[in-house]
Scaffold this motif. Structure first.
Motif, PDB file in Angstrom:
ATOM      1  N   LYS A 221       0.663  -1.017   0.115  1.00 55.06           N
ATOM      2  CA  LYS A 221      -0.252  -0.260   0.131  1.00 55.06           C
ATOM      3  C   LYS A 221       1.123   1.303  -0.119  1.00 55.06           C
ATOM      4  O   LYS A 221       2.103   1.234   0.592  1.00 55.06           O
TER       5      LYS A 221
ATOM      6  N   VAL B  72      -1.254  -0.598  -4.060  1.00 53.03           N
ATOM      7  CA  VAL B  72      -0.615  -0.535  -5.460  1.00 53.03           C
ATOM      8  C   VAL B  72      -0.619  -2.309  -6.098  1.00 53.03           C
ATOM      9  O   VAL B  72      -1.084  -2.898  -5.383  1.00 53.03           O
TER      10      VAL B  72
ATOM     11  N   THR C   2      -2.709   2.216  -9.567  1.00 51.66           N
ATOM     12  CA  THR C   2      -3.091   2.212  -8.061  1.00 51.66           C
ATOM     13  C   THR C   2      -4.507   1.486  -7.649  1.00 51.66           C
ATOM     14  O   THR C   2      -4.798   2.302  -8.749  1.00 51.66           O
TER      15      THR C   2
END
Length: 354
Positions: free
Chosen positions: A5, A43, A345
């Motif tokens: 993240k 991500v 993302t």
């Protein structure tokens, strides 16, 4: 699978009359929106991204024509797995009952279906050699697909799911499209199908009536130059009376009455280069997106007048068409990627309170 993240960048903001505020670098709901889920940004294990779709407890993100994967996450954005071995997964579509995920595979001239619970493949449909199916839309038990591999080779096909085995037909439109048409339908009016013409400026959108056996009858097309340029996304209102367009110019979402496409009926300003539009499941809101580098990328708009509830700066470019409402309407999923490098993302954005 390991979850990586990263916080939304410091420039990110969620603004306007919503009661949503920023704490540090992450969004935090306050006041009337305090019940909303916290935002998140994850991500994804992909080089590129193409589309996003959501069911109650899962989110799916496709990797596009150069990928072989669809990434699966939880409703809050945590990566839980991958559906692999797919040649170029692009457009994603969830059935109205949320039980089936359809994935367009233009590299293989196929559409594949997966059970959204087990993630097991349930069906695979061949669209014929040289079709390149690239956009999907459901009208009742008929799965329409926009296809086309080369210039002026685009058209519309259908997988008739009401027949067993399912029957695939192509060449339903009397006109040829410059590229694969972008399709839109709505569960509230399954007799209406919108087909947008990408790749040309000015752009155009056509309306078809869905008839017996899934046949399409051309109804009307937007007047010359009315639809703007560089069409990126199309959506229908839940009752099928309005079609919404996201296009490179003008800088906003255009609304046209389906019964009269000669001029826009409403216009909802965004930032430069609109590239996504999605109607909420209850039909009360629109999520709009723009390919804006330094300005807000995502907009929450209330229907019918497009009153802005909130805007969000993602910190990188929104992928064209990559917005999806959670079925309950409490979250919006958006996929972004820097134009030059880096993995995409997945953003989980709390919807402003009604």
């Amino acid at each position: 699978m390991h979850q990586t993240k990263r916080p939304v960048r410091t420039a990110a903001r969620l603004a306007l009359a919503t009661g949503l505020a920023v704490t540090g670098t992450l969004f935090a709901p306050v006041g009337p929106a305090a019940h909303a889920a916290a935002p998140a940004a994850t991500v994804l294990p992909l080089e590129r991204a193409h589309d996003v779709a959501a069911v109650r407890d899962r989110v799916f993100v496709s990797g596009g024509s150069t990928s072989t994967s669809v990434v699966v996450t939880s409703a809050t954005g945590a990566v839980t797995g991958t559906i692999g071995g797919l040649p170029g997964p692009t457009d994603l579509l969830v059935s109205n009952d949320q039980s089936t995920l359809y994935v367009a595979l233009p590299n293989a001239n196929q559409i594949v279906a997966f059970d959204t619970g087990s993630l097991v493949e349930s069906a695979r449909y061949s669209t014929g050699a040289g079709a390149c199916p690239s956009s999907l839309a459901l009208a009742g038990r008929r799965l329409y697909f926009g296809y086309g591999c080369d210039q002026w080779g685009g058209n519309i096909g259908v997988v008739d799911l009401s027949r067993q085995p399912a029957v695939v037909s192509t060449g339903l439109a009397t006109e040829d499209f410059y590229d694969h048409p972008i399709l839109a339908t709505t569960a509230g009016a399954p007799s209406v199908l919108a087909a947008g013409q990408p790749g040309l400026s000015p752009a155009a959108v056509s309306i078809y009536a869905v008839g017996t056996g899934g046949a399409l009858t051309f109804q009307r097309r937007t007047a010359h130059t009315a639809a703007g340029s560089n069409l990126r996304d199309v959506a229908l209102s839940r009752d099928g009376s309005t079609v919404y367009l996201a296009q490179g110019a003008p800088y906003g979402i255009q609304a046209f009455d389906v019964a009269d496409l000669n001029q826009q009926s409403r216009f909802f300003p965004t930032t430069a280069y609109p590239n996504a539009v999605e109607v909420s499941r209850d039909g009360t809101r629109i999520a709009a997106g723009s390919d804006a580098t330094y300005d807000p990328d995502v907009f929450f708009l209330r229907l019918p007048d497009g009153i802005p509830d909130a805007s969000v700066e993602l910190g990188e470019n929104l992928v064209a068409g990559a917005l999806a409402w959670a079925p309950g309407g409490g979250r919006l999923y958006a996929v972004s990627q820097h134009w030059s490098a880096g993995a995409p993302t997945l953003h989980v954005l709390p919807a402003p309170a009604a």
